[in-house]
Write a protein that holds these residues in place. Structure first.
Motif, PDB file in Angstrom:
ATOM      1  N   ALA A  57       0.812  -1.218   0.000  1.00 52.75           N
ATOM      2  CA  ALA A  57       0.000   0.000   0.000  1.00 52.75           C
ATOM      3  C   ALA A  57       0.846   1.269   0.000  1.00 52.75           C
ATOM      4  O   ALA A  57       0.492   2.260  -0.651  1.00 52.75           O
ATOM      5  CB  ALA A  57      -0.940  -0.017   1.203  1.00 52.75           C
ATOM      6  N   TRP A  58       1.982   1.251   0.715  1.00 48.39           N
ATOM      7  CA  TRP A  58       2.809   2.454   0.802  1.00 48.39           C
ATOM      8  C   TRP A  58       3.552   2.746  -0.505  1.00 48.39           C
ATOM      9  O   TRP A  58       4.043   3.858  -0.707  1.00 48.39           O
ATOM     10  CB  TRP A  58       3.840   2.304   1.930  1.00 48.39           C
ATOM     11  N   LEU A  59       3.600   1.756  -1.404  1.00 50.40           N
ATOM     12  CA  LEU A  59       4.350   1.916  -2.645  1.00 50.40           C
ATOM     13  C   LEU A  59       3.466   2.083  -3.869  1.00 50.40           C
ATOM     14  O   LEU A  59       3.853   2.729  -4.839  1.00 50.40           O
ATOM     15  CB  LEU A  59       5.261   0.701  -2.837  1.00 50.40           C
ATOM     16  N   SER A  60       2.267   1.512  -3.823  1.00 45.12           N
ATOM     17  CA  SER A  60       1.421   1.487  -5.016  1.00 45.12           C
ATOM     18  C   SER A  60       1.010   2.884  -5.484  1.00 45.12           C
ATOM     19  O   SER A  60       1.090   3.192  -6.683  1.00 45.12           O
ATOM     20  CB  SER A  60       0.178   0.632  -4.776  1.00 45.12           C
ATOM     21  N   LEU A  61       0.592   3.733  -4.554  1.00 45.85           N
ATOM     22  CA  LEU A  61       0.170   5.083  -4.939  1.00 45.85           C
ATOM     23  C   LEU A  61       1.319   5.899  -5.528  1.00 45.85           C
ATOM     24  O   LEU A  61       1.152   6.522  -6.582  1.00 45.85           O
ATOM     25  CB  LEU A  61      -0.459   5.810  -3.752  1.00 45.85           C
TER      26      LEU A  61
END
Length: 312
Positions: free
Chosen positions: A88-92
């Motif tokens: 989640a911390w990387l996808s955006l």
């Protein structure tokens, strides 16, 4: 939320304000990323198709449009889907970096502002516009720069953000494909009269709302909003393009200048209506005033995206 946005796309209509906010900030801070720009890949595809299959027919041009849009959509959806399965911390951030390549506020402002200090402004302008620049006067250069700034605020900033918010990465990618085709083959000249017709009409449809939103944004930042609104209403629909006239007329009214008028394209004079009122002369001071709108535009756009991100 980001992880599941694309896998569940067909189950609802998510709004990608958070993605658009981060992508816009990246464009403002970093600008163009190193390496070959996605628009250049699109341009290579268009050129290769034209060399191999060109016929000045509507059907041939339609096949180009379908081919490029299908390929662009496939790549964008695949990238977006894969990014959705990152942590989640990387996808955006990954999606935002990809989406930022479709935004051009940093490059547009720098390119137009560069005309003020260029050793050869006419040559520098020739990289930004399709009209002939060799015989332009200083006033002509400044007028063309103002028109480029106004029109491309829609094509390069507001329109891609509009489709990014609505459809995520696939939305901005498909829009850029449409806009690139129009910029390469959407001219009413002999070679592209039929071949480029579908691309040109599709671009007209895609830019209908964004162009008018851009005009409203310019009016909101004008010192004389009434004059800007009146010029936009009176002159916005005068150009051959159903869209370009609205941000240009709004800019003309905001600055109290006359824009448009006859111009040379591909060696031929094209008769064009005058937009706005010549209250002030078009010069470098007026161009700087227009470019200074960037701060206000950024504040409004970032504010809208931030509010949208909080509410969705």
């Amino acid at each position: 939320m980001v992880r599941n946005a694309y896998p569940t796309f067909m189950q609802g209509w998510p709004m990608y304000f958070e993605l658009a906010l981060l992508a816009y900030l990246l464009d403002l801070i970093i600008g163009e990323l190193p390496g070959k720009h996605p628009v250049m890949w699109m341009g290579d595809f268009i050129s290769a198709f034209e060399r191999r299959f060109y016929r000045d027919r509507i059907l041939t041009g339609a096949l180009l449009v379908i081919s490029l849009l299908a390929l662009t959509l496939l790549i964008a959806v695949t990238l977006a889907y894969l990014a959705g399965w990152l942590p989640a911390w990387l996808s955006l951030p990954v999606l935002a970096v990809l989406a930022s390549t479709g935004l051009a506020m940093h490059m547009l402002h720098a390119s137009v502002a560069g005309l003020l200090t260029a050793e050869n402004p006419r040559q520098a302008l020739s990289y930004l516009v399709s009209r002939d620049t060799q015989a332009m006067t200083e006033t002509d250069v400044h007028k063309a720069a103002l028109e480029t700034w106004a029109e491309n605020l829609s094509d390069g900033v507001i329109a891609p953000l509009f489709y990014l918010v609505l459809f995520g990465l696939p939305g901005i990618a498909v829009y850029k494909a449409v806009n690139t085709m129009d910029s390469m083959i959407g001219y009413k000249i002999e070679r592209y009269f039929y071949f480029g017709k579908v691309a040109a009409r599709l671009d007209d449809i895609a830019n209908y709302l964004p162009a008018r939103l851009t005009a409203l944004l310019i009016i909101a930042l004008a010192d004389d909003r009434r004059r800007a609104w009146q010029c936009c209403r009176r002159d916005g629909g005068k150009l051959e393009s159903p869209n370009a006239g609205f941000p240009i007329a709004a800019m003309a009214g905001a600055l109290g200048v006359a824009l448009g008028g006859d111009a040379s394209y591909h060696g031929r004079i094209k008769r064009k209506p005058v937009l706005g009122l010549a209250v002030n002369a078009v010069n470098s001071t007026i161009l700087k005033q227009a470019l200074n709108m960037k701060t206000g535009i950024n504040l409004i756009v970032l504010g809208i995206l931030a509010i949208g991100a909080l509410l969705t």
